[in-house]
Design a protein around this motif. Structure first.
Motif, short mmCIF file in Angstrom:
data_model
loop_
_atom_site.label_atom_id
_atom_site.label_comp_id
_atom_site.label_asym_id
_atom_site.label_seq_id
_atom_site.Cartn_x
_atom_site.Cartn_y
_atom_site.Cartn_z
N LEU A 7 2.44 4.67 0.49
CA LEU A 7 2.19 5.79 1.41
C LEU A 7 3.44 6.65 1.41
O LEU A 7 4.50 6.22 1.89
CB LEU A 7 1.89 5.28 2.82
CG LEU A 7 1.74 6.35 3.91
CD1 LEU A 7 0.58 7.29 3.61
CD2 LEU A 7 1.56 5.70 5.28
N SER A 34 -2.74 0.09 7.02
CA SER A 34 -2.51 -0.17 5.60
C SER A 34 -2.69 -1.64 5.21
O SER A 34 -3.11 -1.93 4.08
CB SER A 34 -1.11 0.30 5.20
OG SER A 34 -0.11 -0.38 5.95
N GLU A 35 -2.40 -2.57 6.11
CA GLU A 35 -2.58 -3.99 5.78
C GLU A 35 -4.06 -4.31 5.53
O GLU A 35 -4.38 -5.20 4.73
CB GLU A 35 -2.03 -4.87 6.90
CG GLU A 35 -0.51 -4.85 7.00
CD GLU A 35 0.17 -5.43 5.77
OE1 GLU A 35 -0.36 -6.42 5.22
OE2 GLU A 35 1.20 -4.89 5.34
N VAL A 40 -2.58 6.27 8.79
CA VAL A 40 -2.82 5.49 7.58
C VAL A 40 -1.96 4.23 7.58
O VAL A 40 -2.42 3.13 7.25
CB VAL A 40 -2.54 6.33 6.32
CG1 VAL A 40 -2.67 5.48 5.06
CG2 VAL A 40 -3.48 7.53 6.25
N SER A 41 -0.70 4.38 7.97
CA SER A 41 0.23 3.26 7.95
C SER A 41 -0.22 2.13 8.87
O SER A 41 -0.11 0.95 8.52
CB SER A 41 1.63 3.74 8.36
OG SER A 41 2.55 2.67 8.37
N ILE A 98 -9.32 6.82 0.40
CA ILE A 98 -9.27 5.38 0.67
C ILE A 98 -10.68 4.82 0.80
O ILE A 98 -10.98 3.73 0.30
CB ILE A 98 -8.44 5.10 1.94
CG1 ILE A 98 -6.99 5.56 1.74
CG2 ILE A 98 -8.49 3.63 2.31
CD1 ILE A 98 -6.15 5.51 3.00
N GLY A 126 -3.60 3.68 -2.56
CA GLY A 126 -2.36 4.29 -2.10
C GLY A 126 -2.54 5.78 -1.89
O GLY A 126 -3.44 6.40 -2.48
N PHE A 137 0.86 -1.17 0.00
CA PHE A 137 0.00 0.00 0.00
C PHE A 137 0.90 1.23 0.00
O PHE A 137 1.51 1.57 1.02
CB PHE A 137 -0.91 0.02 1.23
CG PHE A 137 -1.96 1.11 1.17
CD1 PHE A 137 -3.14 0.91 0.48
CD2 PHE A 137 -1.75 2.33 1.78
CE1 PHE A 137 -4.10 1.91 0.40
CE2 PHE A 137 -2.69 3.34 1.71
CZ PHE A 137 -3.88 3.13 1.02
N PHE A 187 -6.13 -2.31 4.05
CA PHE A 187 -6.48 -1.79 2.73
C PHE A 187 -6.06 -2.75 1.62
O PHE A 187 -6.54 -2.63 0.49
CB PHE A 187 -5.86 -0.41 2.52
CG PHE A 187 -6.23 0.58 3.59
CD1 PHE A 187 -7.53 0.63 4.08
CD2 PHE A 187 -5.30 1.45 4.12
CE1 PHE A 187 -7.89 1.53 5.07
CE2 PHE A 187 -5.64 2.35 5.11
CZ PHE A 187 -6.94 2.40 5.59
#
Length: 611
Positions: free
Chosen positions: A180, A485-486, A481-482, A450, A456, A178, A488
């Motif tokens: 970022l 992220s998994e 966000v990080s 998102i 991304g 993803f 997403f």
């Protein structure tokens, strides 16, 4: 792009017949909702042809020598032409043949239609079809559906969306990730591009731009273009800090277009760049080929980008193709981008750097679909302006959601493995007194895309951020966000989450500028009906590979919403959930339902276990 929605309703039949309650469903590939016991509203956005609405009939519905009737009323705008037909499905010949007809609808005016029933077997579904592409949005209400002597009604219930096809993940070194990141990456206090800001990495940064290729006659060639790019690539190739950072190489302005006639004194956007031909094109082919051959040896280079080619070619295009613009607008502009730039840059990259992805920043949402051949990953950018001394949430942040919705719709329609990254604003140093986004505003412009489906986030741009702005706004927002992220990259289950604010109910979410040019002096002042849906509240549901779920909720309204109700159709839900971003916010669930207030442009993220 048409979004599929399915309505699960608990229905009963009433009239001369006395029937037991039965499950009754309505499905459509346009947005819709139930508004009364016997009424359903459907909004047709600008779509391709072949839209449909299907009413599944209850199993005990009688059939015979009777009539099937329904009413259609225009809700908005004031007038529209609707071409449609009513058909029976399973068996398909249970209604007398109904040809397509064009109905002139006026607001609030109701039209009643009657169709003779054939045979003695009731069909499984009644289908309202349209074979015509919708040029502008409109909303109709379908009500008083009557089958023979039976009036079809249903109790008020939740609207459940149909599954949405996930966009493919972006690949880096052959694996999904993803993205970022930001347009820049080096620390405050210098432009040593062989160093990366450790706080950028700590915030989850994993993608950045690494410089722009240029023609050797450019005054900044030695300092900023190939000589520096190649030297820095060599320095960072074994640096562990760069090991998991994807690098984008830009195709610079005077490489992809010819600046031989530029007398404006400007560089890049706003300068008079002409299509390269003859010797000028041959020279550019040679420079790009040599550069790509060298760059292909560095595995961290994920692909190649370019910055808003629409704005780059516009001065020349607008002077030379006035008639074509009047006739064909963005379609012709996109055709010229493909001819003048993509026709020669893409083959060189494909031949000499196999596996590298084309990832241009396309600036106008009106060209996203037509420029499909230019991208493997479409990067879209919108920077809602915020006036100096303006209060929090005064800016039109919701344009980010609209841009992302247009982007995702175009990428999904073009298919063939394409994906999408969104580039939100990430700066507080631009002009004098450039206002800063607050952390709440920054969270919105990063999470809202998102929720619309992008794969991304890549902000513009880190070197226009002060040290304090990085520390207190940009990096904290990136970290949020990080952390998620998994999710997403996980399974999409949007069909299992709904709210009572899934429609747009305020004027500013119903009209947007025809195009957003992102260049001062080229603004489009006129607003037109939205071509993609930005509801009052966006939401999505993602399933992590380990089985956990993420429920992401985004308020697209600049107003406080005192109560928004949600329904989740998962089994084994917890009794309560606490937000992963604002940990003081919790909700309590009962039978899959919960309610919460939402502050202006607020983002909530709930992580939980369920079946």
């Amino acid at each position: 792009m048409m979004s599929h929605r399915v309505f699960f309703l608990f229905a009963y039949m009433s009239a001369l017949l006395s029937l037991h309650a039965a499950d009754f469903t309505v499905s459509a590939n346009v947005a819709g909702r139930q508004v009364k016991e016997d009424s359903y509203q459907f909004t047709f956005s600008a779509t391709e042809a072949n839209t449909w609405i299907k009413f599944q009939l209850p199993a005990k519905c009688t059939w015979g020598a009777g009539q099937t009737e329904l009413s259609i009323t225009l809700v908005k705008p004031d007038a529209v032409t609707f071409r449609f037909a009513v058909k029976a499905i399973g068996p398909d010949n249970a209604l007398a043949e109904s040809d397509f007809t064009s109905l002139e609808l006026k607001k609030s005016e109701s039209h009643r239609f009657s169709y003779a029933q054939v045979g003695d077997k009731a069909p499984q579904e009644l289908c309202i079809l349209s074979d015509e592409a919708m040029k502008s949005p409109f909303t109709i209400e379908i009500n008083q559906i009557k089958v023979g002597d039976t009036q079809i009604q249903s109790s008020m219930a939740w609207v459940q969306n149909a599954p949405v096809t996930a966009l493919p993940p972006v690949l880096f070194k052959g694996k999904p990730f993803f993205p970022l990141g930001a347009y820049d990456y080096w620390p405050i206090g210098g432009a040593n591009k062989a160093r990366i800001d450790p706080d950028f990495l700590a915030a989850g940064g994993n993608i950045t731009d690494f410089g722009n290729l240029a023609m050797p006659d450019w005054s900044g060639y030695e300092k900023f273009a190939q000589p520096t790019i190649f030297a820095n690539l060599e320095k960072v190739k074994d640096d562990p800090q760069f090991e998991n950072v994807a690098l984008l190489i830009g195709l610079g302005f005077n490489l992809i277009m010819d600046n031989a006639e530029n007398t404006s004194g400007k560089q890049g956007h706003g300068s008079y760049m002409i299509p390269a031909t003859g010797e000028a094109l041959a020279a550019r082919r040679k420079v790009l080929t040599e550069a790509v051959q060298k760059i292909s040896a560095y595995e961290n280079v994920i692909g190649y980008t370019m910055d808003e080619p629409e704005n780059l070619i516009w001065p020349y295009y607008s002077a030379q193709r006035k008639k074509e613009w009047e006739l064909y607008k963005d379609q012709d502009l996109a055709t010229c981008m493909l001819e003048w730039i993509n026709s020669w840059t893409k083959p060189i990259i494909r031949e000499h750097h196999p596996g590298a992805q084309l990832m241009p920043i396309i600036g106008w949402w009106t060209t996203y679909k037509q420029t499909a051949d230019m991208y493997d990953v479409l990067i879209a950018n919108t920077y809602p302006g915020k006036k100096a001394d303006a209060p929090e949430f005064a800016a039109d942040l919701f344009t980010v959601s609209y841009d992302a919705a247009m982007q995702v719709a175009a990428v999904r329609a073009n298919g063939d493995g394409r994906s999408a990254i969104f580039m939100p604003p990430m700066f507080d140093i631009w002009r004098e007194n450039t206002p800063q986004y607050t952390i709440n505003e920054q969270l919105y412009v990063m999470f809202a895309p998102i929720a619309q489906g992008v794969m991304g986030i890549h902000g513009w741009r880190l070197q226009r951020c002060s040290a304090a702005y990085r520390k207190f706004v940009i990096y904290p927002a990136m970290k949020e966000v990080s952390r998620l992220s998994e999710f997403f990259l996980g399974e999409w289950h949007n069909e299992l989450l709904a709210s009572d604010h899934d429609d747009a109910t305020v004027e500013y979410l119903l009209k947007f500028k025809e195009r957003e040019r992102l260049q001062e002096g080229l603004e489009d002042a006129e607003s037109k009906k939205a071509l993609a849906l930005v509801p009052d509240v966006s939401h999505c549901l993602r399933r992590h590979a380990d089985g956990r779920y993420l429920m992401l909720i985004v308020n697209n309204r600049r107003e406080f919403l005192p109560e928004v109700r949600f329904k989740c159709w998962l089994e084994g839900l917890p009794r309560s959930m606490t937000c992963n971003i604002n940990r003081s916010r919790s909700v309590w669930l009962k039978n899959g339902e919960f309610k919460t207030s939402l502050k202006p442009f607020e983002v909530l993220a709930f992580v939980f276990n369920a079946k």
